[in-house]
Design an enzyme around this catalytic site. Structure first.
Site, short mmCIF file in Angstrom:
data_model
loop_
_atom_site.label_atom_id
_atom_site.label_comp_id
_atom_site.label_asym_id
_atom_site.label_seq_id
_atom_site.Cartn_x
_atom_site.Cartn_y
_atom_site.Cartn_z
N HIS A 54 0.84 -1.20 0.00
CA HIS A 54 0.00 0.00 0.00
C HIS A 54 0.87 1.24 0.00
O HIS A 54 2.08 1.16 0.24
CB HIS A 54 -0.88 0.01 1.25
CG HIS A 54 -0.08 0.08 2.51
ND1 HIS A 54 0.38 -1.05 3.16
CD2 HIS A 54 0.38 1.13 3.22
CE1 HIS A 54 1.07 -0.69 4.22
NE2 HIS A 54 1.09 0.63 4.28
N HIS A 136 5.91 6.70 -1.27
CA HIS A 136 6.70 5.49 -1.45
C HIS A 136 5.85 4.28 -1.08
O HIS A 136 4.92 4.40 -0.27
CB HIS A 136 7.97 5.52 -0.58
CG HIS A 136 7.67 5.40 0.88
ND1 HIS A 136 7.24 6.47 1.64
CD2 HIS A 136 7.71 4.33 1.72
CE1 HIS A 136 7.05 6.06 2.88
NE2 HIS A 136 7.32 4.77 2.96
P1 ATP Z 1 5.28 -2.86 11.34
O1 ATP Z 1 5.14 -1.61 12.19
O2 ATP Z 1 4.90 -4.12 12.03
O3 ATP Z 1 6.60 -2.95 10.66
P2 ATP Z 1 3.72 -1.40 9.42
O4 ATP Z 1 4.72 -0.30 9.59
O5 ATP Z 1 3.31 -1.75 8.04
O6 ATP Z 1 4.20 -2.71 10.14
P3 ATP Z 1 2.10 0.29 10.96
O7 ATP Z 1 3.25 0.65 11.84
O8 ATP Z 1 0.76 0.15 11.58
O9 ATP Z 1 2.40 -1.04 10.19
O10 ATP Z 1 2.04 1.39 9.82
C1 ATP Z 1 1.01 1.41 8.85
C2 ATP Z 1 1.49 2.26 7.70
O11 ATP Z 1 1.75 3.59 8.16
C3 ATP Z 1 2.80 1.77 7.07
O12 ATP Z 1 2.77 2.09 5.69
C4 ATP Z 1 3.84 2.58 7.77
O13 ATP Z 1 4.99 2.77 6.96
C5 ATP Z 1 3.13 3.91 7.98
N1 ATP Z 1 3.58 4.58 9.18
C6 ATP Z 1 3.78 4.04 10.38
N2 ATP Z 1 4.17 4.96 11.28
C7 ATP Z 1 4.22 6.13 10.62
C8 ATP Z 1 4.55 7.47 10.98
N3 ATP Z 1 4.91 7.80 12.20
N4 ATP Z 1 4.49 8.40 10.02
C9 ATP Z 1 4.12 8.11 8.77
N5 ATP Z 1 3.79 6.87 8.36
C10 ATP Z 1 3.84 5.89 9.27
#
Ligand code: ATP
Ligand code: MG
Length: 192
Positions: A54, A136
Protein backbone atom coordinates in the site's frame (compact mmCIF):
# COMPACT_ATOMS: atom_id res chain seq x y z
CA UNK A 1 9.71 -5.60 32.79
CA UNK A 2 8.63 -6.76 29.36
CA UNK A 3 5.75 -9.16 29.17
CA UNK A 4 5.89 -11.04 25.87
CA UNK A 5 2.20 -11.92 26.16
CA UNK A 6 1.07 -8.30 26.54
CA UNK A 7 -0.52 -6.68 23.49
CA UNK A 8 1.55 -4.03 21.73
CA UNK A 9 0.94 -0.56 23.24
CA UNK A 10 -1.10 0.55 20.21
CA UNK A 11 -3.70 -2.13 20.88
CA UNK A 12 -3.99 -1.49 24.62
CA UNK A 13 -7.29 -0.01 25.72
CA UNK A 14 -8.91 -1.00 22.41
CA UNK A 15 -7.59 1.97 20.51
CA UNK A 16 -7.45 0.84 16.90
CA UNK A 17 -4.29 1.82 15.03
CA UNK A 18 -5.38 3.39 11.75
CA UNK A 19 -4.08 5.13 8.65
CA UNK A 20 -5.27 6.38 5.27
CA UNK A 21 -3.76 4.75 2.22
CA UNK A 22 -3.97 4.04 -1.47
CA UNK A 23 -4.50 0.31 -1.94
CA UNK A 24 -3.50 -1.26 -5.25
CA UNK A 25 -5.85 -3.41 -7.33
CA UNK A 26 -4.81 -7.07 -7.56
CA UNK A 27 -2.91 -6.85 -10.85
CA UNK A 28 -0.86 -3.87 -9.64
CA UNK A 29 -0.24 -5.50 -6.25
CA UNK A 30 0.94 -8.71 -7.97
CA UNK A 31 3.36 -6.79 -10.20
CA UNK A 32 4.76 -4.89 -7.21
CA UNK A 33 5.02 -8.10 -5.18
CA UNK A 34 7.10 -9.57 -8.01
CA UNK A 35 9.33 -6.48 -7.90
CA UNK A 36 9.66 -7.01 -4.13
CA UNK A 37 10.73 -10.64 -4.60
CA UNK A 38 13.27 -9.63 -7.27
CA UNK A 39 14.71 -6.93 -4.99
CA UNK A 40 14.84 -9.41 -2.11
CA UNK A 41 17.30 -11.55 -4.10
CA UNK A 42 19.73 -8.61 -4.04
CA UNK A 43 18.93 -7.04 -0.67
CA UNK A 44 17.49 -9.80 1.54
CA UNK A 45 14.95 -8.78 4.15
CA UNK A 46 11.23 -9.51 4.35
CA UNK A 47 9.22 -9.01 1.17
CA UNK A 48 5.76 -7.51 1.56
CA UNK A 49 3.10 -9.79 0.09
CA UNK A 50 0.67 -8.60 -2.59
CA UNK A 51 -2.12 -8.38 0.01
CA UNK A 52 -0.11 -5.99 2.22
CA UNK A 53 1.32 -3.55 -0.30
CA UNK A 54 0.00 0.00 0.00
CA UNK A 55 0.93 3.65 -0.14
CA UNK A 56 0.33 5.51 3.13
CA UNK A 57 -1.29 8.92 2.68
CA UNK A 58 -1.67 9.87 6.35
CA UNK A 59 -0.74 7.88 9.43
CA UNK A 60 -3.02 8.51 12.41
CA UNK A 61 -1.89 5.81 14.87
CA UNK A 62 -3.98 4.63 17.83
CA UNK A 63 -7.30 6.44 17.96
CA UNK A 64 -10.24 6.43 20.35
CA UNK A 65 -13.11 4.46 18.78
CA UNK A 66 -15.44 7.43 19.18
CA UNK A 67 -13.09 9.49 17.01
CA UNK A 68 -13.42 7.15 14.02
CA UNK A 69 -16.51 9.04 12.86
CA UNK A 70 -14.47 12.27 12.85
CA UNK A 71 -11.86 10.59 10.66
CA UNK A 72 -14.59 9.62 8.22
CA UNK A 73 -16.06 13.12 8.18
CA UNK A 74 -12.65 14.62 7.48
CA UNK A 75 -12.15 12.28 4.52
CA UNK A 76 -15.69 12.92 3.25
CA UNK A 77 -14.71 16.47 2.35
CA UNK A 78 -11.72 15.53 0.21
CA UNK A 79 -12.40 16.22 -3.47
CA UNK A 80 -9.54 15.24 -5.73
CA UNK A 81 -9.75 13.83 -9.26
CA UNK A 82 -8.60 10.31 -10.03
CA UNK A 83 -5.09 9.97 -11.44
CA UNK A 84 -2.43 7.41 -12.34
CA UNK A 85 1.00 6.72 -10.92
CA UNK A 86 3.82 4.85 -12.59
CA UNK A 87 6.16 3.12 -10.16
CA UNK A 88 9.47 2.78 -11.93
CA UNK A 89 12.31 3.13 -9.42
CA UNK A 90 13.52 1.52 -6.22
CA UNK A 91 15.13 3.31 -3.32
CA UNK A 92 16.80 2.12 -0.12
CA UNK A 93 16.57 3.75 3.30
CA UNK A 94 19.57 2.27 4.99
CA UNK A 95 18.79 3.26 8.58
CA UNK A 96 15.26 1.84 8.39
CA UNK A 97 16.32 -1.14 6.24
CA UNK A 98 13.50 -0.37 3.81
CA UNK A 99 13.52 -0.89 0.06
CA UNK A 100 10.69 1.08 -1.54
CA UNK A 101 9.17 1.68 -4.93
CA UNK A 102 8.66 5.23 -6.10
CA UNK A 103 7.76 7.26 -9.15
CA UNK A 104 10.34 9.23 -11.11
CA UNK A 105 7.44 11.44 -12.26
CA UNK A 106 4.80 11.47 -9.51
CA UNK A 107 1.43 12.87 -10.60
CA UNK A 108 0.80 16.22 -8.85
CA UNK A 109 -2.64 14.97 -7.80
CA UNK A 110 -0.94 12.60 -5.34
CA UNK A 111 0.47 15.52 -3.35
CA UNK A 112 -2.85 17.34 -3.68
CA UNK A 113 -4.69 14.34 -2.24
CA UNK A 114 -2.24 13.84 0.64
CA UNK A 115 -2.27 17.57 1.45
CA UNK A 116 -6.06 17.89 1.30
CA UNK A 117 -6.52 14.89 3.56
CA UNK A 118 -3.86 16.03 6.04
CA UNK A 119 -5.26 19.53 6.18
CA UNK A 120 -8.74 18.29 6.98
CA UNK A 121 -7.46 15.78 9.54
CA UNK A 122 -5.44 18.45 11.34
CA UNK A 123 -8.45 20.77 11.31
CA UNK A 124 -10.36 17.97 13.05
CA UNK A 125 -7.67 17.82 15.74
CA UNK A 126 -5.64 14.81 14.62
CA UNK A 127 -1.89 15.01 15.06
CA UNK A 128 0.04 13.93 11.98
CA UNK A 129 3.63 13.43 10.95
CA UNK A 130 5.23 16.84 10.35
CA UNK A 131 7.81 15.62 7.87
CA UNK A 132 6.88 16.34 4.25
CA UNK A 133 4.93 13.60 2.49
CA UNK A 134 7.25 11.26 0.58
CA UNK A 135 5.32 9.00 -1.76
CA UNK A 136 6.70 5.49 -1.45
CA UNK A 137 5.55 1.90 -1.26
CA UNK A 138 7.51 -0.28 1.11
CA UNK A 139 8.54 -3.49 -0.69
CA UNK A 140 11.16 -4.92 1.71
CA UNK A 141 11.76 -4.56 5.41
CA UNK A 142 14.97 -5.42 7.29
CA UNK A 143 16.80 -5.23 3.97
CA UNK A 144 20.43 -4.38 3.40
CA UNK A 145 21.45 -3.47 -0.13
CA UNK A 146 25.14 -3.45 -0.82
CA UNK A 147 26.22 -1.50 -3.87
CA UNK A 148 23.62 -0.47 -6.40
CA UNK A 149 19.95 -0.72 -5.46
CA UNK A 150 18.35 -3.03 -8.05
CA UNK A 151 15.91 -1.55 -10.55
CA UNK A 152 12.35 -2.54 -11.39
CA UNK A 153 10.06 -2.82 -14.39
CA UNK A 154 7.58 0.05 -14.49
CA UNK A 155 4.15 -0.64 -13.02
CA UNK A 156 1.24 1.69 -13.83
CA UNK A 157 -1.45 2.11 -11.18
CA UNK A 158 -4.72 3.89 -12.03
CA UNK A 159 -5.95 5.47 -8.81
CA UNK A 160 -9.69 5.60 -8.24
CA UNK A 161 -10.11 5.48 -4.47
CA UNK A 162 -8.44 5.76 -1.10
CA UNK A 163 -9.11 3.83 2.09
CA UNK A 164 -9.05 4.02 5.87
CA UNK A 165 -7.24 0.96 7.20
CA UNK A 166 -6.81 -0.63 10.59
CA UNK A 167 -3.37 -2.07 11.29
CA UNK A 168 -2.98 -4.96 13.72
CA UNK A 169 0.64 -5.36 14.68
CA UNK A 170 1.97 -8.87 15.16
CA UNK A 171 5.22 -10.74 15.54
CA UNK A 172 5.34 -11.45 11.80
CA UNK A 173 4.43 -7.99 10.56
CA UNK A 174 1.21 -6.02 10.48
CA UNK A 175 -2.16 -7.27 9.26
CA UNK A 176 -4.33 -4.67 7.59
CA UNK A 177 -8.10 -4.44 7.56
CA UNK A 178 -9.98 -1.91 5.41
CA UNK A 179 -12.55 0.11 7.37
CA UNK A 180 -13.91 2.53 4.76
CA UNK A 181 -13.38 3.56 1.15
CA UNK A 182 -13.71 6.89 -0.71
CA UNK A 183 -13.93 7.18 -4.48
CA UNK A 184 -11.86 9.85 -6.13
CA UNK A 185 -13.71 12.11 -8.55
CA UNK A 186 -14.03 10.68 -12.01
CA UNK A 187 -12.02 12.58 -14.58
CA UNK A 188 -13.62 13.50 -17.91
CA UNK A 189 -10.68 12.16 -19.91
CA UNK A 190 -10.75 8.36 -20.25
CA UNK A 191 -7.99 6.58 -18.33
CA UNK A 192 -5.58 5.30 -20.98
P1 ATP B 1 5.28 -2.86 11.34
O1 ATP B 1 5.14 -1.61 12.19
O2 ATP B 1 4.90 -4.12 12.03
O3 ATP B 1 6.60 -2.95 10.66
P2 ATP B 1 3.72 -1.40 9.42
O4 ATP B 1 4.72 -0.30 9.59
O5 ATP B 1 3.31 -1.75 8.04
O6 ATP B 1 4.20 -2.71 10.14
P3 ATP B 1 2.10 0.29 10.96
O7 ATP B 1 3.25 0.65 11.84
O8 ATP B 1 0.76 0.15 11.58
O9 ATP B 1 2.40 -1.04 10.19
O10 ATP B 1 2.04 1.39 9.82
C1 ATP B 1 1.01 1.41 8.85
C2 ATP B 1 1.49 2.26 7.70
O11 ATP B 1 1.75 3.59 8.16
C3 ATP B 1 2.80 1.77 7.07
O12 ATP B 1 2.77 2.09 5.69
C4 ATP B 1 3.84 2.58 7.77
O13 ATP B 1 4.99 2.77 6.96
C5 ATP B 1 3.13 3.91 7.98
N1 ATP B 1 3.58 4.58 9.18
C6 ATP B 1 3.78 4.04 10.38
N2 ATP B 1 4.17 4.96 11.28
C7 ATP B 1 4.22 6.13 10.62
C8 ATP B 1 4.55 7.47 10.98
N3 ATP B 1 4.91 7.80 12.20
N4 ATP B 1 4.49 8.40 10.02
C9 ATP B 1 4.12 8.11 8.77
N5 ATP B 1 3.79 6.87 8.36
C10 ATP B 1 3.84 5.89 9.27
MG1 MG C 1 5.37 0.48 11.46
Amino acid sequence: MNDASAPPPAEQGEMPRVFFALWPPAAVADALARAAKAAQRACGGRAMGAESLHLTLAFIGPVLPERLADLRSAADGVEVPGFSLTFDRLGFWKRKGIVWAGCSEPAPELGTLADALSRRLRAAGFVLETRPFTAHMTLLRNASCRGEVPQMDAVRWPMGEFVLVRSRLGAHGARYEPLAIWRLEKTTAPDQ
